[in-house]
Structures are given as C-alpha cells and as structure tokens.
Design a protein around this motif. Sequence first.
Motif, PDB file in Angstrom:
ATOM      1  N   ARG A 109      -3.389  15.741  32.672  1.00 58.52           N
ATOM      2  CA  ARG A 109      -2.536  14.642  33.128  1.00 58.52           C
ATOM      3  C   ARG A 109      -3.282  13.753  34.119  1.00 58.52           C
ATOM      4  O   ARG A 109      -3.203  12.523  34.045  1.00 58.52           O
ATOM      5  N   ARG A 110      -4.018  14.371  35.035  1.00 58.16           N
ATOM      6  CA  ARG A 110      -4.747  13.590  36.038  1.00 58.16           C
ATOM      7  C   ARG A 110      -5.936  12.854  35.426  1.00 58.16           C
ATOM      8  O   ARG A 110      -6.164  11.668  35.715  1.00 58.16           O
ATOM      9  N   LEU A 111      -6.715  13.514  34.582  1.00 61.52           N
ATOM     10  CA  LEU A 111      -7.856  12.862  33.952  1.00 61.52           C
ATOM     11  C   LEU A 111      -7.415  11.662  33.118  1.00 61.52           C
ATOM     12  O   LEU A 111      -8.104  10.640  33.077  1.00 61.52           O
ATOM     13  N   LEU A 112      -6.262  11.788  32.473  1.00 65.48           N
ATOM     14  CA  LEU A 112      -5.775  10.728  31.578  1.00 65.48           C
ATOM     15  C   LEU A 112      -4.972   9.662  32.313  1.00 65.48           C
ATOM     16  O   LEU A 112      -4.609   8.647  31.723  1.00 65.48           O
ATOM     17  N   ALA A 157      -9.661   6.083  30.638  1.00 72.66           N
ATOM     18  CA  ALA A 157      -9.389   7.508  30.443  1.00 72.66           C
ATOM     19  C   ALA A 157     -10.364   8.091  29.420  1.00 72.66           C
ATOM     20  O   ALA A 157     -10.690   7.444  28.425  1.00 72.66           O
ATOM     21  N   PRO A 158     -10.840   9.317  29.637  1.00 74.31           N
ATOM     22  CA  PRO A 158     -11.748   9.934  28.667  1.00 74.31           C
ATOM     23  C   PRO A 158     -11.013  10.375  27.411  1.00 74.31           C
ATOM     24  O   PRO A 158      -9.796  10.581  27.433  1.00 74.31           O
ATOM     25  N   ASP A 159     -11.754  10.519  26.337  1.00 71.20           N
ATOM     26  CA  ASP A 159     -11.206  11.074  25.102  1.00 71.20           C
ATOM     27  C   ASP A 159     -11.456  12.575  25.145  1.00 71.20           C
ATOM     28  O   ASP A 159     -12.562  13.045  24.858  1.00 71.20           O
ATOM     29  N   THR A 192     -14.392  17.714  27.475  1.00 74.00           N
ATOM     30  CA  THR A 192     -13.359  17.814  26.446  1.00 74.00           C
ATOM     31  C   THR A 192     -12.329  18.851  26.879  1.00 74.00           C
ATOM     32  O   THR A 192     -12.481  19.533  27.899  1.00 74.00           O
ATOM     33  N   GLU A 193     -11.301  18.983  26.054  1.00 79.74           N
ATOM     34  CA  GLU A 193     -10.259  19.976  26.290  1.00 79.74           C
ATOM     35  C   GLU A 193     -10.847  21.380  26.422  1.00 79.74           C
ATOM     36  O   GLU A 193     -10.324  22.215  27.171  1.00 79.74           O
ATOM     37  N   ALA A 194     -11.945  21.656  25.728  1.00 79.53           N
ATOM     38  CA  ALA A 194     -12.562  22.987  25.808  1.00 79.53           C
ATOM     39  C   ALA A 194     -13.010  23.301  27.228  1.00 79.53           C
ATOM     40  O   ALA A 194     -12.854  24.440  27.705  1.00 79.53           O
ATOM     41  N   ASP A 195     -13.575  22.335  27.923  1.00 75.97           N
ATOM     42  CA  ASP A 195     -14.015  22.556  29.303  1.00 75.97           C
ATOM     43  C   ASP A 195     -12.834  22.827  30.223  1.00 75.97           C
ATOM     44  O   ASP A 195     -12.913  23.686  31.118  1.00 75.97           O
ATOM     45  N   ILE A 196     -11.745  22.110  30.021  1.00 77.44           N
ATOM     46  CA  ILE A 196     -10.556  22.327  30.842  1.00 77.44           C
ATOM     47  C   ILE A 196     -10.069  23.764  30.694  1.00 77.44           C
ATOM     48  O   ILE A 196      -9.768  24.442  31.684  1.00 77.44           O
ATOM     49  N   ARG A 197     -10.034  24.246  29.464  1.00 72.99           N
ATOM     50  CA  ARG A 197      -9.476  25.583  29.209  1.00 72.99           C
ATOM     51  C   ARG A 197     -10.361  26.692  29.765  1.00 72.99           C
ATOM     52  O   ARG A 197      -9.851  27.712  30.227  1.00 72.99           O
ATOM     53  N   LEU A 198     -11.664  26.512  29.713  1.00 72.04           N
ATOM     54  CA  LEU A 198     -12.541  27.521  30.312  1.00 72.04           C
ATOM     55  C   LEU A 198     -12.475  27.452  31.834  1.00 72.04           C
ATOM     56  O   LEU A 198     -12.438  28.485  32.509  1.00 72.04           O
ATOM     57  N   GLY A 205     -28.166  15.888  32.080  1.00 68.67           N
ATOM     58  CA  GLY A 205     -27.650  14.667  31.465  1.00 68.67           C
ATOM     59  C   GLY A 205     -26.145  14.754  31.293  1.00 68.67           C
ATOM     60  O   GLY A 205     -25.437  15.369  32.084  1.00 68.67           O
ATOM     61  N   GLY A 206     -25.660  14.157  30.224  1.00 69.86           N
ATOM     62  CA  GLY A 206     -24.226  14.175  29.992  1.00 69.86           C
ATOM     63  C   GLY A 206     -23.510  13.068  30.736  1.00 69.86           C
ATOM     64  O   GLY A 206     -23.971  12.580  31.772  1.00 69.86           O
ATOM     65  N   ARG A 207     -22.383  12.684  30.194  1.00 74.35           N
ATOM     66  CA  ARG A 207     -21.555  11.635  30.796  1.00 74.35           C
ATOM     67  C   ARG A 207     -20.147  12.184  30.900  1.00 74.35           C
ATOM     68  O   ARG A 207     -19.427  12.227  29.901  1.00 74.35           O
ATOM     69  N   PRO A 208     -19.744  12.632  32.081  1.00 73.48           N
ATOM     70  CA  PRO A 208     -18.460  13.337  32.203  1.00 73.48           C
ATOM     71  C   PRO A 208     -17.303  12.633  31.510  1.00 73.48           C
ATOM     72  O   PRO A 208     -16.524  13.274  30.797  1.00 73.48           O
ATOM     73  N   PHE A 209     -17.189  11.330  31.678  1.00 79.01           N
ATOM     74  CA  PHE A 209     -16.045  10.583  31.165  1.00 79.01           C
ATOM     75  C   PHE A 209     -16.411   9.709  29.966  1.00 79.01           C
ATOM     76  O   PHE A 209     -15.660   8.806  29.600  1.00 79.01           O
ATOM     77  N   GLY A 210     -17.554   9.993  29.351  1.00 78.90           N
ATOM     78  CA  GLY A 210     -17.979   9.201  28.213  1.00 78.90           C
ATOM     79  C   GLY A 210     -18.177   7.754  28.613  1.00 78.90           C
ATOM     80  O   GLY A 210     -18.879   7.450  29.572  1.00 78.90           O
TER      81      GLY A 210
END
Length: 338
Positions: free
Chosen positions: A58-61, A151-153, A220-226, A312-317
């Motif tokens: 909810r907060r990320l979006l 908002a990230p996807d 992604t949602e996978a990171d949130i769940r872990l 690297g990586g882009r947290p929020f795309g």
Amino acid sequence: MDGDGNSAYGHKTFTRSRSHFADRVTVDGRDGWPVAAGRYRLVVSRACPWASRAVISRRLLGLEDALPMAIVDPIQDDRSWRFTLDPGGRDPVLGIRYLSEAYDRREKDYPGGVSVPAVVDVPSGRLVTNDYQRLTLDLATEWKALHRPGAPDLYPAARREEIDQVMDEVYRDVNNGVYQAGFASRQEDYEEAYTALFRRLELLAERLAGQRYLVGDTLTEADIRLFTTLVRFDAVYHGHFKCNRWKLSENPVLWAYARDLFQTPGFGDTVDFDHIKRHYYQVHSGINPTGIVPLGPDPGGWLSPHHREELGGRPFGDGTPPGPVPPGERVAARGRPA
C-alpha cells in the motif's frame, strides 16, 4: 488458532487455514466489490507478517488516501483483534471495538478465525476479504488507476511466472516454515520444517549473492513476501520458534539484502519491533507461558551500511520512492531502531 489469526495446529502438524472470505476488489467489480477510493478500510496488525505485506505494498504504491488503514492492538483477547489503540477503544471510521464485528456482519457465527489483513466495506461495515495471498497482488494490478505517480510495478506481467515460482517456494519453506517449526508438537515435524527452512534460506542466499533483488533488477512482490519473515527472524523466529541454526545477522548475504530493503522507503518505515515482539511473546502462551518479552536483539544494526547498491538494480524501476509516511501512520519511537 495461532496469534496471527490465520492458522491452526494440532497434535501432529501445523496447518495454515485457507482464507474463507476470498472475494476480490477489482476494476470491474465482478465479485460485487469495485475498486473505489475511500470505500474500503484496510485493517492490519503491524505484528503480523501477512498483514505487513499489505502495509508495505500500500505504501509503495501510494494508496494511503485511496485505501485508509486501521491498526489493531498487537495483543489479542478471546475475541481476537481489537481496536484498543484508538480513542475509546473503537475504530473511528467503522465504529467497532473488534474486527470480529465486521466478520459477523458478513457471516454470523463464522466458524473460522478472525485474521488480518482484512478489507472492510465502510458503508456496510461488512468484511470483504481476508485473502492475504491475493490481496497484495490485486493492490498491484486491480488498483492501478489509483496508484501514485511513479509507483513501481510490483507484479510485472513479463515476470509473473518466475515471481510466482519464487513466492511459492518462499511461502512453503520460509513464510509458513517458521510457523511449522515453531508450533510443531512432534520432534520429527519440527526437524522437517527446520531443515526445509534453512535449506531454502541457503538457496535464497545463493540466488541473492549476485543480484540485488529476487526477480529481475527491481523490487517485486517476491521481495516483500521474503522481507516480512526476514525482518522478524532474529527478534522472534530464531528463539521463540526454535529456528536457530543461525541468526539472520550471521548470514552475510541475507542480512545485507534484508538491510537494503529495510532502508528502502516503504519497508523499514512500516516495521514496528515493539508490536512484533509483544505479539509473539505475549500471545503465544503455549510456547512462552511466562509472557516475558525479551529486550534484545538491538535493532540498531538494521541501519548499518549494506553495500548492496554495488550489485546495481533499480529499486523502483522507472518510478520513484514513496513520499514521507503520513503523520498518523508513523511507527512510534519504541518500535523503531534508534
């Protein structure tokens, strides 16, 4: 029924109950619940990892205004989740003292437990859904028209097959695995869950050694769940649930990964260690009959450098971080790292 209100355990094995109320809030309203700003209330406990998924998503979006949130007391009584943190012991919007009242308005004498997260229809006061597995996926997809700019996807279509596979493994062995170990009533059940948990954590560490996030180069949602299990690991699962092969802080890859997420806006700013510890140690009386809440571990380490940005990586795309936490939703000082 465990303290998170989502599970049951008996003589032989721990089993997590399926969500009884699995209606969905969708764009087309096919279950009778169309997406609409301000119509629904998200009821959560900051102690519960399943609810914490929804809080982070909810907060990320940027759905804070579209989907207002109620926070229940981390300590339950015989009627389960209660609104004793609010003035007068009632939710100021729903006007109820217990979340069970919204369940009763949906289905009187419902035989299952009262769980969070729960979405309640404000006009009728009725529960809409307690489907913790589907809820955050719908926030990412069905609620898109109400997402904040940037908002990230969190559930990108091109990556869903891989995300689903990773989430299934994480759920089975990690999210649910700590509970299977903690509530086991037979030695062999405990050892089976314990072994599967640490085998999966080691595989995840191998996966994350060379990439910043679980799937692709963005959150992604996978990171949130872990994350919601990892952030509770040393504080409660290591000791309280006997998941003690090693501490999270003793695994260099997973500890750095978890700190990276914690320090990302939308993750650590939703975590309340005070609520987490008081809930597990005071509600699970079968495991901790004294109700004593340990003072440690020191949460200050969550703010130490992690150096994961070097991968690297882009947290929020292509998007941006969420803004400041709304004043009414800030975690109290006693629940945050100093």
